[in-house]
Design an enzyme around this catalytic site. Sequence first.
Site, short mmCIF file in Angstrom:
data_model
loop_
_atom_site.label_atom_id
_atom_site.label_comp_id
_atom_site.label_asym_id
_atom_site.label_seq_id
_atom_site.Cartn_x
_atom_site.Cartn_y
_atom_site.Cartn_z
N GLY A 54 -46.11 -20.45 6.30
CA GLY A 54 -47.49 -20.13 6.67
C GLY A 54 -48.41 -21.32 6.40
O GLY A 54 -49.22 -21.71 7.25
N HIS A 55 -48.29 -21.91 5.21
CA HIS A 55 -49.11 -23.09 4.90
C HIS A 55 -48.80 -24.23 5.86
O HIS A 55 -49.70 -24.95 6.32
CB HIS A 55 -48.83 -23.58 3.48
CG HIS A 55 -49.19 -22.63 2.38
ND1 HIS A 55 -48.26 -21.93 1.66
CD2 HIS A 55 -50.40 -22.27 1.89
CE1 HIS A 55 -48.85 -21.19 0.77
NE2 HIS A 55 -50.15 -21.36 0.88
N LYS A 102 -54.05 -14.35 7.19
CA LYS A 102 -53.38 -13.36 6.32
C LYS A 102 -54.38 -12.80 5.30
O LYS A 102 -54.40 -11.62 5.04
CB LYS A 102 -52.19 -14.02 5.61
CG LYS A 102 -51.06 -13.09 5.30
CD LYS A 102 -51.25 -12.36 4.00
CE LYS A 102 -50.72 -13.10 2.83
NZ LYS A 102 -51.24 -12.56 1.57
N ARG A 159 -46.87 -14.96 -3.15
CA ARG A 159 -46.58 -13.88 -4.11
C ARG A 159 -45.35 -13.06 -3.73
O ARG A 159 -44.87 -12.28 -4.54
CB ARG A 159 -47.80 -12.98 -4.28
CG ARG A 159 -48.93 -13.68 -5.04
CD ARG A 159 -50.07 -12.73 -5.38
NE ARG A 159 -50.99 -13.31 -6.33
CZ ARG A 159 -52.17 -13.88 -6.02
NH1 ARG A 159 -52.57 -13.93 -4.77
NH2 ARG A 159 -52.95 -14.38 -6.96
#
Length: 290
Positions: free
Chosen positions: A39-40, A152, A190
């Site tokens: 995602g990053h 997100k 997480r």
Amino acid sequence: MTTLAIVRDVAGVRAHVAAARADGRRVALVPTMGALHEGHLSLVAIARAHAELVVASLFVNPAQFGPGEDFARYPRDEARDRRLLAEAGCDLLFAPATETVYPPGFATRVSVSGLTEGFEGAVRPGHFDGVATIVAKLFGMVQPDLAVFGEKDWQQLAVIRRLVADLDLPVAILPGPTCRDSDGLALSSRNAYLSPQERAIAAAFPRALHQAAAALAAGAAIDATLAEAGSRICAAGFAAVDYVALVDPDTLVPLATLDRPGRLIAAARLGTTRLLDNLEVRPDGLAPAA
Ligand code: PAF
């Protein structure tokens, strides 16, 4: 692979940014707390497509964690993050120490009202003050032309857009679509906290949201559909649902009717881990966004 330069002080990052500006290059910032995932890296790719100098920041910001939250155990692996950023084509990593960001005497807190009060703000008091303060601080330190944030964390994105508009900050905010595992779970640093058993259950969360989004788009009653989604998530083995709501995408005010595109936002607890997700909901028959 690019050569990733690393700076830890404001003068260092400003020197890189000034050199880029002098050459007419645009500067993009991808703020992160590390523990990077696809995602990053997709945010870095968006930054790369819009700017000639891509800066990622890595700072686990104590101000956005409440007492008893996971600041101490938040995953940290700078060597891995550096490797991933270099592979993704990032030019510069800004990884300041806490004392650089919050030196002795630091006394300013940035607070966005309204938008921050419900949902994550209700569950995590003070969280968005910490986010708004660090984002304003990063914009001041790095002075990017644009910055990329993941969808997100939808409420965070809305808060940052509000902050930038209200303070006339000269930074364009670009959203990055949520990246998902093959079973639909939204990528999050997480997710590393989930046990194998919890990870197997976790996909029930996006599945319930997709079912609810489809029902809402087809005209199902909003309250009953949201309640049904919450029941499905709990029935799958989640400990609790903090919220499942259909809101205006910008103001986060709950929608009483779906007469325009809305955002389905949700947070739920699986063991000790909180998962967040959100989806666009467009009434069936409404033309897709341009
Ligand atoms: O989304 C995050 O990782 C953080 O909230 C951010 C934007 C980097 C600020 O610390």
